[in-house]
Write a protein that holds these residues in place. Structure first.
Motif, short mmCIF file in Angstrom:
data_model
loop_
_atom_site.label_atom_id
_atom_site.label_comp_id
_atom_site.label_asym_id
_atom_site.label_seq_id
_atom_site.Cartn_x
_atom_site.Cartn_y
_atom_site.Cartn_z
N LYS A 152 43.51 47.46 27.68
CA LYS A 152 42.19 47.05 27.20
C LYS A 152 41.13 47.94 27.84
O LYS A 152 41.21 48.23 29.04
CB LYS A 152 41.94 45.59 27.58
CG LYS A 152 42.90 44.61 26.88
CD LYS A 152 43.20 43.37 27.72
CE LYS A 152 44.17 43.69 28.84
NZ LYS A 152 44.75 42.55 29.54
N MET A 280 41.30 43.99 40.17
CA MET A 280 41.76 44.42 38.85
C MET A 280 40.77 45.48 38.35
O MET A 280 39.66 45.58 38.86
CB MET A 280 41.74 43.25 37.86
CG MET A 280 42.38 41.99 38.37
SD MET A 280 42.04 40.57 37.30
CE MET A 280 43.01 40.97 35.87
N GLU A 282 39.15 45.14 35.80
CA GLU A 282 38.02 44.34 35.30
C GLU A 282 37.09 43.85 36.41
O GLU A 282 35.98 43.38 36.13
CB GLU A 282 38.54 43.10 34.56
CG GLU A 282 39.34 43.38 33.29
CD GLU A 282 40.85 43.45 33.56
OE1 GLU A 282 41.25 43.93 34.65
OE2 GLU A 282 41.62 43.05 32.67
N ARG A 361 52.20 36.91 37.28
CA ARG A 361 51.42 36.94 36.04
C ARG A 361 51.84 35.74 35.21
O ARG A 361 53.02 35.36 35.22
CB ARG A 361 51.75 38.19 35.26
CG ARG A 361 51.59 39.43 36.08
CD ARG A 361 50.99 40.47 35.27
NE ARG A 361 50.93 41.70 36.01
CZ ARG A 361 49.93 42.56 35.88
NH1 ARG A 361 48.94 42.28 35.05
NH2 ARG A 361 49.93 43.68 36.55
MG MG Z 1 45.43 42.99 33.64
#
Ligand code: MG
Ligand code: ATP
Length: 469
Positions: A152, A280, A282, A361
Motif C-alpha cells: 500500500k 511501521m 505508516e 499479525r
Molecule cells: Mg503492514
C-alpha cells in the motif's frame, strides 16, 4: 529571504555543526546546504515542468542523500523505491502513485529517467532555491513491504516526520552531539527517518552504502557514532565483533520485526544498550519503544508509546493514533475507523504496567480447536535447534481442529523429527507442529520478510524438498 526549509534553517543557525558523513568525507550543515543547492539547481534544469512527484531508485549513496534533500528544496514529493523489487512491482508502485519521472542510474525504462548530477554548478547564496514546504505537504511516499498482501502506498507528510523526530528526541535524549549510524536503506522508513532526525534535531548521520558488520563494529568501537539503527540480523552479527559497548556509544535502536529472546539475553550480558521498538511504514518509524533500563525487566516487550502516541488494544488488535501516524493510504483509506484510529493488523497485549507485547499479525494467527497459536512463539522454539536456520509456521485447514500448525524448515544439515521434539518441550501440545516440511528456500518480500502466505497456496510445492517423517 527567510529560509524555511529545515536544512536551510540548520545551515543558518548552526553552519559548522557536522551534518553528514559518507565514507571518508564529511559535510557541515553549511557545506551540505551548499551542495544541495547545486543539486536543486540541476534538477530544476532537468526535470519536466509541472512535475510534482519524483521517484528515486537507488541503494544508499551520497548522491541519493543529496537528491532527496534537493527535491524537498524544490517542493516535490519524493517516492522511494526498493531496489530489490521486480520490474512488475516497480511498475505497479509508479502507476499507483501516478509518478512519471524517476531519478536513477539503472536503465529501467519504466518512466522518464534522469541520472544523478555528474558536474555541479556553484550557486551564490542570493540565488538559493527555497520553494519551501508546508508541514501538511507530502514529503515522501513509500510502499509497505507487501508481507500480508499487495503493498500500500503511504504518503508521509513533513508533519508526520517532524512528530516522529521530536518523539525520538524525547525518548532517546538526542542532541546535536549525536551521530546516528545508518546501515539501513533510505528507501525504508528506518533509514529515511534518520535523515529526518538530522534535519529536525540537528544531529549528524553516517550513512553506509550497504550493511557491513565489521565496518559498523569498527565505527562503533572507534567512536564514530553514538546511536545505530539495526534489525535483529545486524545485532546478531555485531555480538561476536563487539566485546564491550564503548562509552562513546549510547544505543542500538532495534526495529523492523521480532527478535529471539536468546539474542536479547546475550546483548544484556555484553551490556549492549538495545532499545527495542515497534513501528511501521505508516507510523514513520518507531512509535512504541522500550527504555533500555527496562530491557531485562520487560524482556520481549516492544515498550511504551512515544510522546503524543495513543495506543489501545481492541479485540486483540493494536490500534494507534498520533501525529506521526499517516492519515490515509494513497488511493484508499482502508485501515482507519471513524474515530481516526489506525488499525495496525498486528495482535498484541498490554501488561499491567502498560508495556506492549507484539504477538503476531492478525492474518497469521492460527486458531486450533479454539486455542490461539502465535506462529512466532513456535518458530522461535524451532530456531533454537542449531541445524534449523529458519522456520515458518502456518495454519493448515483441518476437519477436526479447524486449523493445525505446520512447519516449513530451512536446515543446514540432515535432521530427524525426533531431534526437534526436545526443543518444543516448553510448548503446549496444540502449539506443536503436526507436520514438518524441509524447504529449499523461504520466499521473502523485497524487504526480506518471510512471505508466509506462499505456504498457504499451491505455490508451496515449489519450495518443498521433502517431508520429515
Ligand atoms: Mg503492514
Ligand atoms: P504489508 O503492510 O504490505 O503487509 P509490512 O506490514 O511488512 O507489509 P512494514 O511497514 O515494512 O510492512 O512493516 C511493519 C510491520 O512489521 C508491523 O506491522 C509488524 O507486523 C512488524 N514489526 C515491526 N516492528 C516489530 C516488532 N518490534 N516486533 C514484531 N513485529 C514488528
Amino acid at each position: 529571504m527567510r529560509p524555511n526549509s529545515w536544512l536551510q534553517r540548520q545551515a543558518q543557525l548552526y553552519p559548522k555543526r557536522p551534518a553528514f558523513y559518507w565514507k571518508d568525507k564529511s559535510w557541515s550543515f553549511h557545506a551540505l546546504n551548499e551542495v544541495v543547492q547545486a543539486y536543486a539547481y540541476y534538477f530544476q534544469q532537468h526535470l519536466p515542468k509541472n512535475c510534482s512527484r519524483v521517484a528515486i531508485f537507488s541503494g544508499n549513496s551520497k548522491e541519493m542523500y543529496l537528491t532527496i534533500l534537493a527535491l524537498w528544496e524544490l517542493g516535490l514529493d519524493v517516492q522511494l523505491l526498493n531496489t530489490r523489487l521486480t520490474k512488475a512491482e516497480l511498475t505497479f508502485q509508479l502507476q499507483d502513485a501516478q509518478t512519471t519521472v524517476m531519478i536513477t542510474e539503472e536503465p529501467l525504462n519504466i518512466v522518464h529517467q534522469i541520472a544523478f548530477p555528474k558536474e555541479l554548478a556553484k550557486i551564490a547564496p542570493e540565488n538559493y532555491l527555497d520553494n519551501g514546504y508546508q508541514l501538511t505537504d507530502i514529503a515522501s511516499i513509500m510502499y509497505t513491504s507487501g508481507t500480508t498482501g499487495k503493498p500500500k502506498g503511504v504518503p508521509q507528510t513533513f508533519a508526520n516526520h517532524q512528530a516522529s523526530a521530536l518523539a525520538t528526541q524525547e525518548n532517546m535524549a538526542i542532541t546535536a552531539n549525536d551521530c546516528w549510524l545508518c546501515p539501513t536503506a533510505l528507501y525504508h522508513i528506518s533509514g529515511l527517518s534518520v535523515m529526518l532526525r538530522s534535519l529536525v534535531l540537528g544531529m549528524s548521520v553516517r550513512l553506509y552504502e550497504k550493511y557491513d558488520a565489521s565496518k559498523l563494529a569498527t565505527d562503533i568501537l572507534e567512536g564514530r557514532g553514538t546511536i545505530a539503527s539495526v534489525v535483529s540480523k545486524m545485532l546478531m552479527d555485531l555480538l561476536p565483533l563487539i566485546h564491550q559497548q564503548p562509552s562513546t556509544f549510547r544505543h542500538f535502536l532495534l526495529g523492523g520485526g521480532p527478535i529471539a529472546k536468546a539474542v536479547l539475553y546475550e546483548c544484556e550480558q555484553k551490556n549492549f544498550s538495545v532499545i527495542q521498538s515497534f513501528g511501521m511504514t505508516e507510523t514513520c518509524s518507531q512509535v512504541i519503544a522500550l527504555p533500555p533500563e527496562k530491557a531485562s525487566e520487560k524482556i520481549g516487550s516492544a515498550g511504551l508509546p512515544l510522546k503524543n502516541v495513543d495506543l489501545k488494544i481492541e479485540q486483540g488488535e493494536i490500534l494507534l493514533k498520533g501525529p506521526s501516524v499517516v492519515q490515509t493510504y494513497l488511493n484508499q483509506r482502508t485501515s482507519w475507523d471513524e474515530d481516526d484510529w489506525f488499525h495496525t493488523g498486528d495482535l498484541g497485549y498490554l501488561d499491567e504496567d502498560g508495556y506492549l507485547y507484539i504477538l503476531s499479525r492478525m492474518s497469521e494467527l492460527i486458531i486450533s480447536g479454539g486455542e490461539n497459536i502465535y506462529p512466532a512463539e513456535v518458530e522461535q522454539a524451532l530456531m533454537q535447534h542449531p541445524l534449523i536456520q529458519e522456520a515458518v509456521v502456518v495454519g493448515q485447514e483441518d476437519s477436526t481442529w479447524g486449523q493445525v500448525p505446520i512447519a516449513y524448515l530451512l536446515i543446514t544439515d540432515s535432521l530427524q523429527r525426533t531431534e526437534i521434539q526436545p526443543y518444543l518441550a516448553s510448548l503446549a501440545k496444540y502449539k506443536q507442529p503436526k507436520a514438518y516440511f524441509i524447504v529449499s528456500a523461504i520466499p521473502k518480500t523485497a524487504s526480506g520478510k518471510p512471505l508466509k502466505r506462499k505456504f498457504l497456496t499451491e505455490e508451496r510445492v515449489n519450495y518443498i524438498v521433502y517431508q520429515l517423517t
